[in-house]
Design an enzyme around this catalytic site. Structure first.
Site, PDB file in Angstrom:
ATOM      1  N   ARG A  16      -5.961   3.421 -10.488  1.00 49.40           N
ATOM      2  CA  ARG A  16      -5.958   1.947 -10.431  1.00 49.40           C
ATOM      3  C   ARG A  16      -5.945   1.493  -8.973  1.00 49.40           C
ATOM      4  O   ARG A  16      -5.716   2.295  -8.070  1.00 49.40           O
ATOM      5  CB  ARG A  16      -4.673   1.384 -11.075  1.00 49.40           C
ATOM      6  CG  ARG A  16      -4.502   1.667 -12.522  1.00 49.40           C
ATOM      7  CD  ARG A  16      -3.218   1.039 -13.057  1.00 49.40           C
ATOM      8  NE  ARG A  16      -2.023   1.806 -12.762  1.00 49.40           N
ATOM      9  CZ  ARG A  16      -0.969   1.333 -12.101  1.00 49.40           C
ATOM     10  NH1 ARG A  16      -0.969   0.108 -11.643  1.00 49.40           N
ATOM     11  NH2 ARG A  16       0.090   2.101 -11.890  1.00 49.40           N
ATOM     12  N   ASN A  64       1.731  14.950 -10.466  1.00 55.66           N
ATOM     13  CA  ASN A  64       2.750  14.071  -9.877  1.00 55.66           C
ATOM     14  C   ASN A  64       2.884  14.359  -8.379  1.00 55.66           C
ATOM     15  O   ASN A  64       3.355  15.430  -7.977  1.00 55.66           O
ATOM     16  CB  ASN A  64       4.092  14.298 -10.590  1.00 55.66           C
ATOM     17  CG  ASN A  64       5.122  13.262 -10.182  1.00 55.66           C
ATOM     18  OD1 ASN A  64       4.992  12.603  -9.147  1.00 55.66           O
ATOM     19  ND2 ASN A  64       6.150  13.115 -11.005  1.00 55.66           N
ATOM     20  N   SER A 143       2.314   0.678   4.992  1.00 49.99           N
ATOM     21  CA  SER A 143       2.346  -0.740   4.593  1.00 49.99           C
ATOM     22  C   SER A 143       2.853  -1.552   5.775  1.00 49.99           C
ATOM     23  O   SER A 143       3.625  -1.055   6.605  1.00 49.99           O
ATOM     24  CB  SER A 143       3.304  -0.930   3.412  1.00 49.99           C
ATOM     25  OG  SER A 143       3.594  -2.309   3.245  1.00 49.99           O
ATOM     26  N   TYR A 156      11.414   0.960   0.035  1.00 54.08           N
ATOM     27  CA  TYR A 156       9.959   0.931   0.242  1.00 54.08           C
ATOM     28  C   TYR A 156       9.643   0.933   1.743  1.00 54.08           C
ATOM     29  O   TYR A 156       8.806   1.714   2.215  1.00 54.08           O
ATOM     30  CB  TYR A 156       9.392  -0.320  -0.425  1.00 54.08           C
ATOM     31  CG  TYR A 156       7.879  -0.414  -0.418  1.00 54.08           C
ATOM     32  CD1 TYR A 156       7.106   0.337  -1.301  1.00 54.08           C
ATOM     33  CD2 TYR A 156       7.220  -1.253   0.485  1.00 54.08           C
ATOM     34  CE1 TYR A 156       5.716   0.248  -1.297  1.00 54.08           C
ATOM     35  CE2 TYR A 156       5.823  -1.342   0.495  1.00 54.08           C
ATOM     36  CZ  TYR A 156       5.084  -0.601  -0.393  1.00 54.08           C
ATOM     37  OH  TYR A 156       3.702  -0.675  -0.380  1.00 54.08           O
ATOM     38  N   ALA A 158      11.509   1.960   4.216  1.00 52.76           N
ATOM     39  CA  ALA A 158      11.887   3.249   4.822  1.00 52.76           C
ATOM     40  C   ALA A 158      10.824   4.304   4.526  1.00 52.76           C
ATOM     41  O   ALA A 158      10.447   5.095   5.400  1.00 52.76           O
ATOM     42  CB  ALA A 158      13.253   3.694   4.297  1.00 52.76           C
ATOM     43  N   LYS A 160       7.650   3.807   3.925  1.00 53.80           N
ATOM     44  CA  LYS A 160       6.394   3.511   4.613  1.00 53.80           C
ATOM     45  C   LYS A 160       6.529   3.684   6.138  1.00 53.80           C
ATOM     46  O   LYS A 160       5.559   4.035   6.810  1.00 53.80           O
ATOM     47  CB  LYS A 160       5.930   2.087   4.268  1.00 53.80           C
ATOM     48  CG  LYS A 160       5.569   1.914   2.778  1.00 53.80           C
ATOM     49  CD  LYS A 160       4.462   2.851   2.354  1.00 53.80           C
ATOM     50  CE  LYS A 160       4.016   2.660   0.925  1.00 53.80           C
ATOM     51  NZ  LYS A 160       2.939   3.584   0.520  1.00 53.80           N
ATOM     52  N   ILE A 189      -2.288  -7.014  -0.824  1.00 56.63           N
ATOM     53  CA  ILE A 189      -3.572  -6.699  -1.431  1.00 56.63           C
ATOM     54  C   ILE A 189      -3.462  -6.958  -2.936  1.00 56.63           C
ATOM     55  O   ILE A 189      -2.455  -6.582  -3.561  1.00 56.63           O
ATOM     56  CB  ILE A 189      -3.943  -5.212  -1.180  1.00 56.63           C
ATOM     57  CG1 ILE A 189      -3.801  -4.867   0.326  1.00 56.63           C
ATOM     58  CG2 ILE A 189      -5.343  -4.897  -1.701  1.00 56.63           C
ATOM     59  CD1 ILE A 189      -4.621  -5.706   1.276  1.00 56.63           C
TER      60      ILE A 189
END
Ligand code: NAP
Length: 249
Positions: A16, A64, A143, A156, A158, A160, A189
């Protein structure tokens, strides 16, 4: 002009969103593509068929990215089936936002393992065939939040930010082997991940901070990825390219 003819690319988390757009872009430019996903079986099957439509080899792997053994099996199979790995796009990621007061150790671990440990898991495997071939391009999806931080996104951010340190270290370690490693820092995005940001006041408050005045598309991140994956960026390594509509200025 096709930029990636006769190359083999890996893309993690491509069923996706941004990963899917990247897989399509690389195949459009002539690369054979092996991609992973976690749960979207039907979407993965459909993407495999779409990629093959470009006349390249394509294979979906339910694997995974957070599990080291899965990544080892995945990359070994890609090398066996496709011959080598020229390009690796570490894209798989999730966000589980929560203020630190409420953030549980399980939530912290899940985000760090899927977003950051995954990059170690896959990169560790792909550098062997790349070193043998004396070339390679690795692109890691960071990000803008990894640069600025954001309330409610400590895990998140940390993960990135960790990707950026990892990217620069690998660029140092493997530059002499002609292996480049760069990161992309997307802003907002339009994908499932940011679905909740698109409504009403929340949307307006984000848009007000973006000089280009709109959210980005997955294809715009795929274009940036194509540049970093291809020889068009042959003298660029260890860099973080912000693709965020100017949100960071
Ligand atoms: P998305 O639409 O939620 O898609 C995530 C993809 O990752 C899916 O294909 C999903 O597979 C896969 N995935 C999740 N966990 C996985 C795992 N453990 N192993 C393998 N695959 C896994 O997300 P997106 O917006 O495209 O984001 C892609 C990347 O860009 C992420 O790293 C994200 O942090 C980063 N990013 C996104 C934005 C944004 O605004 N969207 C901004 C900055 C950075 P299944 O569907 O099979 O579960």
């Amino acid at each position: 002009m096709k930029l990636l003819e006769n190359k083999t690319a890996i893309v993690t988390g491509a069923s996706r969103g941004i990963g899917e757009a990247i897989a399509v872009k690389l195949a459009e430019h002539g690369a054979s593509v092996a991609f992973t996903y976690l749960s979207s079986d039907e979407k993965a099957k459909a993407l495999e068929e779409k990629l093959a439509g470009f006349g390249v080899k394509a294979k979906a792997y339910k694997s995974n990215a957070a599990v080291y053994a899965d990544c080892e099996i995945f990359v070994n199979d890609v090398v066996k089936e496709f011959g080598t790995v020229d390009i690796c796009i570490n894209n798989a990621g999730i966000s589980k936002d929560n203020l630190l007061l409420r953030l549980t150790p399980e939530q912290w671990d899940e985000v760090i393992n899927i977003n950051l440990k995954s990059v170690y898991n896959i990169t560790k495997q792909v550098i062997r065939p790349m070193m043998k071939a004396k070339k390679g391009s690795i692109v890691n999806m960071s990000s803008i939040i990894g640069i600025t931080g954001n309330a409610g996104q400590s895990s998140y951010a940390a993960s990135k930010a960790g990707i950026i340190g990892f990217t620069k270290s690998i660029a140092h370690e493997l530059g002499s082997r002609n292996i480049r490693c760069n990161a992309i820092a997307p802003g907002f995005i339009e994908t499932d991940m940011t679905h909740y940001l698109k409504d009403g006041d929340t949307s307006k408050s984000f848009l007000d901070k973006i000089p280009l005045g709109r959210f980005g598309s997955a294809e715009e991140i795929a274009n940036t990825t194509l540049f970093l994956a291809s020889d068009m960026s042959s003298y660029i390594t260890g860099q973080v390219i912000s693709a965020c509509g100017g949100l960071n200025i």
